[in-house]
Motif scaffolding. Structure first.
Motif, mmCIF file in Angstrom:
data_model
loop_
_atom_site.group_PDB
_atom_site.id
_atom_site.type_symbol
_atom_site.label_atom_id
_atom_site.label_comp_id
_atom_site.label_asym_id
_atom_site.label_seq_id
_atom_site.Cartn_x
_atom_site.Cartn_y
_atom_site.Cartn_z
ATOM 1 N N ALA A 5 -65.529 77.779 28.159
ATOM 2 C CA ALA A 5 -64.972 77.746 29.512
ATOM 3 C C ALA A 5 -64.148 78.996 29.794
ATOM 4 O O ALA A 5 -64.181 79.547 30.906
ATOM 5 N N VAL A 6 -63.397 79.460 28.780
ATOM 6 C CA VAL A 6 -62.601 80.681 28.939
ATOM 7 C C VAL A 6 -63.512 81.874 29.205
ATOM 8 O O VAL A 6 -63.247 82.686 30.109
ATOM 9 N N ILE A 7 -64.579 81.985 28.444
ATOM 10 C CA ILE A 7 -65.536 83.090 28.637
ATOM 11 C C ILE A 7 -66.135 83.030 30.032
ATOM 12 O O ILE A 7 -66.291 84.057 30.709
ATOM 13 N N LEU A 8 -66.465 81.823 30.484
ATOM 14 C CA LEU A 8 -67.041 81.651 31.819
ATOM 15 C C LEU A 8 -66.069 82.102 32.899
ATOM 16 O O LEU A 8 -66.474 82.756 33.868
ATOM 17 N N MET A 9 -64.789 81.769 32.730
ATOM 18 C CA MET A 9 -63.777 82.169 33.722
ATOM 19 C C MET A 9 -63.654 83.691 33.794
ATOM 20 O O MET A 9 -63.542 84.270 34.881
ATOM 21 N N GLY A 49 -58.948 86.102 42.225
ATOM 22 C CA GLY A 49 -59.573 85.962 40.910
ATOM 23 C C GLY A 49 -58.561 85.745 39.804
ATOM 24 O O GLY A 49 -58.772 84.948 38.884
ATOM 25 N N GLY A 50 -57.424 86.462 39.889
ATOM 26 C CA GLY A 50 -56.383 86.294 38.889
ATOM 27 C C GLY A 50 -55.779 84.905 38.920
ATOM 28 O O GLY A 50 -55.516 84.302 37.873
ATOM 29 N N ALA A 51 -55.559 84.367 40.133
ATOM 30 C CA ALA A 51 -54.942 83.049 40.267
ATOM 31 C C ALA A 51 -55.862 81.933 39.802
ATOM 32 O O ALA A 51 -55.412 80.969 39.172
ATOM 33 N N PHE A 52 -57.161 82.039 40.102
ATOM 34 C CA PHE A 52 -58.086 80.942 39.822
ATOM 35 C C PHE A 52 -58.821 81.080 38.483
ATOM 36 O O PHE A 52 -59.237 80.068 37.914
ATOM 37 N N PHE A 53 -58.986 82.303 38.008
ATOM 38 C CA PHE A 53 -59.803 82.502 36.807
ATOM 39 C C PHE A 53 -59.019 83.027 35.600
ATOM 40 O O PHE A 53 -59.173 82.520 34.488
ATOM 41 N N ILE A 54 -58.177 84.058 35.805
ATOM 42 C CA ILE A 54 -57.506 84.689 34.665
ATOM 43 C C ILE A 54 -56.204 83.972 34.297
ATOM 44 O O ILE A 54 -55.919 83.779 33.116
ATOM 45 N N SER A 55 -55.423 83.573 35.292
ATOM 46 C CA SER A 55 -54.155 82.898 35.013
ATOM 47 C C SER A 55 -54.326 81.634 34.171
ATOM 48 O O SER A 55 -53.591 81.439 33.192
ATOM 49 N N ASP A 59 -53.021 80.477 29.571
ATOM 50 C CA ASP A 59 -52.431 79.307 28.922
ATOM 51 C C ASP A 59 -53.199 78.916 27.665
ATOM 52 O O ASP A 59 -52.648 78.256 26.770
ATOM 53 N N ASP A 60 -54.482 79.287 27.605
ATOM 54 C CA ASP A 60 -55.317 78.871 26.488
ATOM 55 C C ASP A 60 -55.437 79.928 25.395
ATOM 56 O O ASP A 60 -55.977 79.635 24.328
ATOM 57 N N ILE A 61 -54.954 81.134 25.660
ATOM 58 C CA ILE A 61 -55.038 82.183 24.641
ATOM 59 C C ILE A 61 -54.316 81.790 23.354
ATOM 60 O O ILE A 61 -54.858 81.973 22.251
ATOM 61 N N PRO A 62 -53.072 81.220 23.419
ATOM 62 C CA PRO A 62 -52.431 80.798 22.166
ATOM 63 C C PRO A 62 -53.244 79.760 21.399
ATOM 64 O O PRO A 62 -53.297 79.796 20.159
ATOM 65 N N ASN A 63 -53.898 78.826 22.120
ATOM 66 C CA ASN A 63 -54.701 77.809 21.441
ATOM 67 C C ASN A 63 -55.928 78.423 20.773
ATOM 68 O O ASN A 63 -56.303 78.046 19.654
ATOM 69 N N ILE A 64 -56.560 79.376 21.462
ATOM 70 C CA ILE A 64 -57.724 80.050 20.887
ATOM 71 C C ILE A 64 -57.307 80.863 19.665
ATOM 72 O O ILE A 64 -57.970 80.843 18.620
ATOM 73 N N ALA A 65 -56.182 81.582 19.810
ATOM 74 C CA ALA A 65 -55.678 82.376 18.688
ATOM 75 C C ALA A 65 -55.286 81.472 17.521
ATOM 76 O O ALA A 65 -55.518 81.806 16.359
ATOM 77 N N SER A 66 -54.695 80.318 17.847
ATOM 78 C CA SER A 66 -54.304 79.380 16.802
ATOM 79 C C SER A 66 -55.510 78.910 15.997
ATOM 80 O O SER A 66 -55.465 78.860 14.762
ATOM 81 N N ALA A 67 -56.594 78.575 16.706
ATOM 82 C CA ALA A 67 -57.812 78.129 16.013
ATOM 83 C C ALA A 67 -58.358 79.236 15.115
ATOM 84 O O ALA A 67 -58.824 78.976 13.994
ATOM 85 N N PHE A 68 -58.275 80.487 15.590
ATOM 86 C CA PHE A 68 -58.758 81.613 14.796
ATOM 87 C C PHE A 68 -57.885 81.827 13.570
ATOM 88 O O PHE A 68 -58.390 81.969 12.441
ATOM 89 N N TYR A 69 -56.558 81.853 13.775
ATOM 90 C CA TYR A 69 -55.644 82.064 12.655
ATOM 91 C C TYR A 69 -55.792 80.964 11.615
ATOM 92 O O TYR A 69 -55.802 81.224 10.400
ATOM 93 N N GLN A 70 -55.901 79.716 12.085
ATOM 94 C CA GLN A 70 -55.991 78.594 11.158
ATOM 95 C C GLN A 70 -57.275 78.625 10.336
ATOM 96 O O GLN A 70 -57.287 78.226 9.179
ATOM 97 N N SER A 71 -58.347 79.111 10.960
ATOM 98 C CA SER A 71 -59.627 79.134 10.249
ATOM 99 C C SER A 71 -59.716 80.275 9.242
ATOM 100 O O SER A 71 -60.545 80.236 8.326
#
Length: 264
Positions: A5-9, A49-55, A59-71
């Motif tokens: 979903a992040v990639i799609l946004m 675009g920033g308000a609807f897609f990038i913003s 919020d999900d970048i820390p979660n994505i990074a967390s999954a990467f760091y943990q793995s």
């Protein structure tokens, strides 16, 4: 939000930038006098675009990074817990040790809330309590009604609390109203979230520490807030519009530079 979903946004935001660039390419037809319109349009589209897609993605970048760091991390995370007196500590510890991903469980201390006591007991209890119970290594007092106790590794916290409750009532007439056992659970980073969710169903998770968490906290500290991200996207849209307007001039500059390099 999942990674797909992040990639799609992000792709949708890039599509908007392509639209801005394509519109700016029409300036030879619509005229240079509409330059302000193109720039303004790029800024507005970038803001949208920033308000609807990038913003939302931020919020999900820390979660994505967390999954990467943990793995990828091999270091253990530490989950800090407070176990209230309503929970059977021994049974909880035995259950926690059998949770998938848990590597070690340790009791680090006890907090006991008591009835108020005088300054005399506040000054004498830190020395007398360890002398009365060999399981207790040190005592710190907060205010005149809270004892923070460190115990020997391997000591039974339930027995220590019961013994101390009886001793306080017998020696000083101090009654205990509440107690909590402080426990640390070391986990495989890839399993930390699952372990935390399972433990939090019965006890209080006070914090999580470890190399993975340190990296996530550092990432959160440098990430811009959503308002700044939206404004930045507006400027990106504006510069994309300008690039579309002056693309011929930009390409001409590169051609001249290339030609000079070739002649040399």
């Amino acid at each position: 939000m999942e990674t797909i979903a992040v990639i799609l946004m992000v792709i949708l935001f890039l599509v908007l930038m392509v639209f801005v660039f394509s519109t700016a390419l029409l300036t030879p037809i619509i005229g240079k006098k509409n330059l302000i319109f193109v720039v303004l349009m790029g800024f507005i589209v970038g803001i949208i675009g920033g308000a609807f897609f990038i913003s939302p993605v931020m919020d999900d970048i820390p979660n994505i990074a967390s999954a990467f760091y943990q793995s990828t991390s091999t270091d253990l995370d530490t989950i800090y817990l407070d176990i209230p007196d309503s929970v059977d500590v021994d049974q909880f510890i035995n259950t926690a040790k059998n949770i998938d991903g848990v590597k070690n469980v340790n009791v680090t201390g006890i907090t006991i809330k008591t009835s108020g006591f005088s300054d005399y007991w506040k000054n004498t209890l830190p020395n007398r309590i360890p002398a009365s119970n060999t399981n207790i290594t040190s005592v710190q007092i907060q205010g005149n009604d809270t004892l923070n106790i460190q115990i020997q590794n391997g000591s039974n916290p339930k027995d220590t609390i019961k013994s101390l409750d009886d001793w306080l009532m017998l020696i000083a007439g101090i009654s205990s109203s509440y107690s909590a056992v402080h426990v640390t659970v070391q986990t495989d980073p890839a399993k930390t979230d699952q372990v935390r969710d399972q433990l939090s169903q019965t006890v209080v998770v006070t914090s999580i520490e470890g190399p993975t968490q340190d990296k996530i906290n550092s990432l959160k500290a440098i990430l811009p807030n959503q308002s700044n991200v939206v404004i930045l996207c507006g400027f990106i849209g504006m510069f994309v519009g300008l690039a579309g307007v002056f693309i011929d001039s930009i390409l001409g500059i590169f051609e001249n530079i290339k030609g000079r390099v070739v002649k040399k």
